[in-house]
Design a protein around this motif. Structure first.
Motif, PDB file in Angstrom:
ATOM      1  N   THR A 298       0.858  -1.186   0.000  1.00 57.77           N
ATOM      2  CA  THR A 298       0.000   0.000   0.000  1.00 57.77           C
ATOM      3  C   THR A 298       0.892   1.234   0.000  1.00 57.77           C
ATOM      4  O   THR A 298       1.830   1.316   0.793  1.00 57.77           O
ATOM      5  CB  THR A 298      -0.920  -0.005   1.235  1.00 57.77           C
ATOM      6  OG1 THR A 298      -1.734  -1.185   1.182  1.00 57.77           O
ATOM      7  CG2 THR A 298      -1.831   1.208   1.249  1.00 57.77           C
ATOM      8  N   PHE A 299       0.624   2.165  -0.917  1.00 51.01           N
ATOM      9  CA  PHE A 299       1.431   3.379  -1.039  1.00 51.01           C
ATOM     10  C   PHE A 299       0.679   4.525  -0.370  1.00 51.01           C
ATOM     11  O   PHE A 299      -0.458   4.813  -0.751  1.00 51.01           O
ATOM     12  CB  PHE A 299       1.627   3.742  -2.518  1.00 51.01           C
ATOM     13  CG  PHE A 299       2.290   2.662  -3.344  1.00 51.01           C
ATOM     14  CD1 PHE A 299       3.638   2.744  -3.666  1.00 51.01           C
ATOM     15  CD2 PHE A 299       1.555   1.575  -3.816  1.00 51.01           C
ATOM     16  CE1 PHE A 299       4.238   1.755  -4.450  1.00 51.01           C
ATOM     17  CE2 PHE A 299       2.154   0.587  -4.589  1.00 51.01           C
ATOM     18  CZ  PHE A 299       3.501   0.670  -4.903  1.00 51.01           C
ATOM     19  N   THR A 300       1.292   5.146   0.632  1.00 54.13           N
ATOM     20  CA  THR A 300       0.621   6.262   1.293  1.00 54.13           C
ATOM     21  C   THR A 300       1.448   7.526   1.089  1.00 54.13           C
ATOM     22  O   THR A 300       2.675   7.463   0.981  1.00 54.13           O
ATOM     23  CB  THR A 300       0.452   6.007   2.803  1.00 54.13           C
ATOM     24  OG1 THR A 300       1.747   5.676   3.329  1.00 54.13           O
ATOM     25  CG2 THR A 300      -0.487   4.842   3.069  1.00 54.13           C
ATOM     26  N   GLY A 301       0.788   8.662   1.045  1.00 55.21           N
ATOM     27  CA  GLY A 301       1.478   9.930   0.827  1.00 55.21           C
ATOM     28  C   GLY A 301       0.499  11.002   0.390  1.00 55.21           C
ATOM     29  O   GLY A 301       0.560  12.136   0.851  1.00 55.21           O
ATOM     30  N   HIS A 302      -0.422  10.647  -0.512  1.00 56.84           N
ATOM     31  CA  HIS A 302      -1.406  11.647  -0.930  1.00 56.84           C
ATOM     32  C   HIS A 302      -2.279  12.034   0.261  1.00 56.84           C
ATOM     33  O   HIS A 302      -2.568  11.204   1.115  1.00 56.84           O
ATOM     34  CB  HIS A 302      -2.285  11.084  -2.065  1.00 56.84           C
ATOM     35  CG  HIS A 302      -1.650  11.216  -3.413  1.00 56.84           C
ATOM     36  ND1 HIS A 302      -1.343  12.439  -3.980  1.00 56.84           N
ATOM     37  CD2 HIS A 302      -1.265  10.272  -4.321  1.00 56.84           C
ATOM     38  CE1 HIS A 302      -0.795  12.232  -5.177  1.00 56.84           C
ATOM     39  NE2 HIS A 302      -0.728  10.934  -5.401  1.00 56.84           N
ATOM     40  N   GLU A 303      -2.700  13.302   0.270  1.00 61.47           N
ATOM     41  CA  GLU A 303      -3.485  13.780   1.407  1.00 61.47           C
ATOM     42  C   GLU A 303      -4.971  13.851   1.098  1.00 61.47           C
ATOM     43  O   GLU A 303      -5.759  14.326   1.896  1.00 61.47           O
ATOM     44  CB  GLU A 303      -2.967  15.165   1.826  1.00 61.47           C
ATOM     45  CG  GLU A 303      -1.622  15.046   2.545  1.00 61.47           C
ATOM     46  CD  GLU A 303      -0.835  16.344   2.498  1.00 61.47           C
ATOM     47  OE1 GLU A 303      -1.474  17.400   2.536  1.00 61.47           O
ATOM     48  OE2 GLU A 303       0.409  16.272   2.429  1.00 61.47           O
ATOM     49  N   ASP A 304      -5.351  13.397  -0.090  1.00 59.71           N
ATOM     50  CA  ASP A 304      -6.769  13.403  -0.455  1.00 59.71           C
ATOM     51  C   ASP A 304      -6.957  12.310  -1.510  1.00 59.71           C
ATOM     52  O   ASP A 304      -6.002  11.645  -1.918  1.00 59.71           O
ATOM     53  CB  ASP A 304      -7.149  14.798  -0.997  1.00 59.71           C
ATOM     54  CG  ASP A 304      -8.652  15.071  -0.884  1.00 59.71           C
ATOM     55  OD1 ASP A 304      -9.421  14.094  -0.690  1.00 59.71           O
ATOM     56  OD2 ASP A 304      -9.056  16.232  -1.011  1.00 59.71           O
ATOM     57  N   CYS A 305      -8.212  12.170  -1.906  1.00 63.95           N
ATOM     58  CA  CYS A 305      -8.644  11.226  -2.925  1.00 63.95           C
ATOM     59  C   CYS A 305      -7.647  11.069  -4.100  1.00 63.95           C
ATOM     60  O   CYS A 305      -7.323  12.061  -4.761  1.00 63.95           O
ATOM     61  CB  CYS A 305      -9.941  11.856  -3.431  1.00 63.95           C
ATOM     62  SG  CYS A 305     -11.019  10.805  -4.222  1.00 63.95           S
TER      63      CYS A 305
END
Length: 797
Positions: A187-194
């Motif tokens: 799972t790639f996390t980093g974006h702060e919205d949709c």
């Protein structure tokens, strides 16, 4: 000046045709140089370049959706369809598949429970779809092969990667997930919205864009390599130039942006608030679709640039656009502090720079064009005006789009509630559902409905029967409690939940409970120069674990019975009964096991887990007897029987129990009754059994491979492609961790059996990359059966 280093993009043509927002675009394979567009007007259109001038002609208009069409992709050519196929996804929850020369669908794929908003095609005819129902689905021709579950909100973007079996999904839960053979690997996390869009750069890298107005470049391994900023509002779509890492993006700030060497090299403003989609053609021209229903094509080529009149008309249209300061496209505006027209005499410093001036009390916005060396007017800035939304459903609520999301305060002290609304909804029904969902007093019905009507200035679309609903939502059918983010997520499915696998978590090894190769002596096959005959698959009968030592089993049972608590202790009579059951089921005697014997066995297998294994071993041997099989797998008892066995397949449990439960499940396949239950409960059993891959015990791996093989035998007879997809995913997953060659051999036989006589299963195995996974076994020297079986499988792939 424009012939120099990568000249600037200018208008090539504007194409009218769609009646409403253009929501999706993709470059076409046929006719060459063409593209396909889809729209809220419920149609898809195929465009071909017009040989004579710089325009495109609409070849035909495809209809098949009963609601907005939101996405499109091309399925590559096959022997059957040498010009490829066109796939479109819509708000009616369906996917329509068209040939390039017929306006009606070839077939329709049903299965998603909400808007289908993204599609991507892979090799071998696979199609990946993403939906607001939080799942992605993998399709092969007209069947759903697997469902990818794991996101907690709408999936807005999907892409199949060039490397086989790898897929990406981007979601309103702000994450991107990488799936391999149907299971979430990362799972790639980093974006702060949709997350709204994905684009593939290479086998190792991809790009994503999001409502946080940023673009990110990622490595498949998980790290974010770069973040690009430039847009001032949601970014809806991203598309890569052929053969390089440059890309284009479009968004809610009325712009198309062209990125070269990691910098925003050019910004083109459009006379429409939402620039929903873009695609790059083979010649590098860029096609964009927007909320005004017009498709515009931009080019670097001087030959293809529009005439001066057309460019002037485009600029006039742009200069007359009204810009709402609330969208934040131009930053905070204080009209009193703005300079006058003379400010435009100073040249800009970079392409796309905006400048506001005040002229006769009106605020105008201009943008600097480096290639033209002048300021181009991009619109008048208008005052903010109540709750009007000129655009098509852009407010997000719970990851879905609506025309409006109102905040309602029912009383001063209480909390405020969000009420999503589309202009196609019935105000009364929406008000009623809102009150129900939030447990509010139905007295407020008139008030809330009136509030909606007052605040939408009676904007309703022509009433198109109640079932249609709006902007990319289907909110018309807003059923109270149905979209609550978390509660409705279905239980993890066999092809996912990968998060739960705990590699190597198995406890200390237990002495192997003797495992003789059921395919005895096969190793002795000498492959002489003669052509070897395929004696391995398709396998017709289940493989069972028959090896038994009744004396040892009973000895252990008696010993452990001594340490059992009073409530569990068996009497001398009970032990004699179990001894009798063992002798009846292990010898070919004509006697039949009795109900009393089975009741005693059931009591014994419900012992505490630290002492239950001898009882499980009796169960494993006796379930091969037709009477016992029919008893435990009967309509009334099979559920508790399967639940009992699955309880032992807990990765933290004892290895002896894990092994014997797997072997008992394998032995269930000997009779009709057992096969029926094993097939009915396949999903749960396989999901639980695959957890055993993390064991470090080779006998457990052999039993797991055998269970898969027995499923393959049944699936070969009934030809259930969903079942085969699950089985293939298990084989692919287990192959990666198993070392033991006997287990590998059984997985190869299972694979061969699954794909024999079934071209769909062959295509699916290829798309999961199974062929590259098994190649190494074609050169195993001992036992010869591994190499031979592997070569037969590779011949089919």
């Amino acid at each position: 000046a424009m012939a120099g280093e990568g000249g600037a993009y200018r208008l090539r043509c504007s194409l009218a045709g769609h009646g409403q927002d253009v929501r999706g675009l993709t470059r076409g394979l046929f006719p060459q140089g063409g593209f396909v567009s889809v729209s809220r007007d419920r149609t898809a259109r195929l465009w071909a370049p017009d040989g004579l001038n710089r325009r495109f002609t609409e070849m035909h208009c495809m209809s098949g959706h009963s609601n907005f069409v939101s996405c499109v992709c091309i399925i590559p050519p096959s022997d059957l369809y040498p010009r490829g196929l066109i796939a479109t996804g819509g708000n009616d929850h369906n996917i329509c598949i068209f040939t390039v020369d017929n306006p009606a669908p070839l077939y329709v794929l049903k299965g998603h429970k909400n808007t289908v908003c993204s599609l991507s095609s892979g090799k071998f005819g696979t199609l990946l779809s993403g939906s607001w129902d939080t799942t992605a689905k993998v399709w092969l021709s007209d069947r759903c092969m697997m469902t990818l579950q794991g996101h907690t909100a709408a999936i807005w973007a999907v892409k199949i990667l060039p490397e086989q079996g790898l897929m990406l999904t981007g979601s309103a839960d702000k994450t991107i997930k990488l799936w391999k053979a149907g299971r979430c690997e990362r799972t790639f996390t980093g974006h702060e919205d949709c997350v709204r869009g994905l684009a593939i750069l290479s086998e190792m890298e991809f790009l994503s864009c999001a409502n946080d107005a940023s673009v990110r470049r990622w490595q498949i391994s998980g790290e974010c390599l770069q973040v690009y900023y430039g847009h001032t509002n949601y970014i809806y779509s991203i598309s890569v130039f052929p053969q390089c890492k440059d890309f284009v993006t479009t968004g809610e700030d009325r712009s198309l942006r062209i990125w070269k060497q990691g910098e925003c090299a050019q910004t083109i403003r459009l006379p429409a608030q939402s620039v929903w989609c873009c695609c790059v053609l083979d010649n590098g021209d860029i096609v964009v679709g927007a909320s005004d229903g017009i498709i515009r094509v931009f080019t670097e080529s001087l030959e293809r640039t529009a005439s001066a009149e057309e460019i002037q008309a485009f600029e006039n249209e742009l200069s007359q656009a009204s810009i709402d300061p609330k969208t934040g496209d131009l930053g905070d505006i204080n009209a009193d502090d703005l300079p006058g027209r003379e400010h435009l005499k100073e040249p800009g410093t970079r392409d796309g720079q905006t400048r506001l001036i005040k002229d006769n009390g009106k605020v105008e916005a201009y943008q600097w064009s480096v290639s033209e060396g002048r300021w181009i007017k991009i619109g008048d800035v208008v005052g903010s005006s109540g709750a009007t939304q000129q655009t098509s459903g852009k407010v997000l609520f719970e990851g879905k789009e609506y025309d409006y999301v109102f905040t309602i305060d029912v009383n001063e002290s209480g909390p405020s509630y969000k009420l999503p609304y589309n202009i196609t909804d019935d105000p009364w029904l929406t008000a009623y559902n809102f009150l129900q969902k939030n447990d509010l007093n139905p007295m407020f019905l008139d008030q809330v409905a009136k509030f909606i009507m007052d605040n939408t200035k009676g904007q309703t679309l022509l009433s198109t029967s109640a079932q249609f609903s709006d902007p990319f939502t289907g909110a018309g059918r807003y059923v109270p409690g149905s979209s609550s983010g978390s509660s409705s997520i279905p239980a993890a499915d066999p092809f996912t939940g990968a998060g739960r696998y705990v590699p190597g978590s198995a406890s200390n090894a237990v002495a192997p409970v003797g495992g003789v190769d059921p395919y005895t002596g096969m190793g002795a096959y000498q492959s002489a120069a003669a052509e070897v005959e395929n004696i391995y698959f398709p396998k017709k009968d289940a493989v069972t674990f028959d090896q038994a030592n009744p004396t040892q089993i009973l000895g252990k049972l008696k010993e452990l019975n001594g340490s059992a608590t009073e409530e569990h202790k068996l009497t001398e009579d009970d032990l004699i009964i179990l001894e009798k059951l063992l002798s009846v089921t292990c010898n070919t005697s004509s006697e039949t096991p009795t109900a009393q014997q089975l009741q005693t066995l059931w009591r014994a297998v419900n012992w505490p887990e630290d002492i239950v294994f001898p009882a499980l071993d009796i169960l494993r041997l006796s379930v091969r007897h037709p009477t016992v099989n029919e008893n435990f797998c009967s309509e009334k008892d099979h559920v508790q029987f399967i639940v009992l066995l699955l309880k032992f397949l807990n990765p933290k449990g004892k290895q002896a129990n894990q092994l014997l439960a797997l072997r008992a499940l394998c032995n269930c396949f000997v009779s009709q009754a057992g096969q029926k239950v094993m097939m009915e409960q396949r999903d749960e059993i396989m999901t639980q059994a695959i957890e055993m891959k993390s064991s470090n015990n080779k006998n457990i791996h052999i039993a797991l491979a055998t269970l898969t093989l027995n499923y393959a035998v049944c699936l070969h007879k009934v030809n259930n492609i969903e079942g085969k997809a699950q089985c293939l995913s298990v084989i692919s997953t287990v192959m990666e961790v198993v070392q033991d060659l006997e287990a590998i051999f059984r997985l190869l036989v299972a694979l061969g059996t699954l794909i024999s006589d079934d071209t769909n299963a062959v295509q699916l195995a290829k798309s999961l990359g199974v062929d590259s996974q098994i190649k190494k076994y074609a050169s195993v020297s001992e036992p010869a059966k591994v190499k031979e079986c592997c070569r037969f499988v590779l011949n089919l792939l």
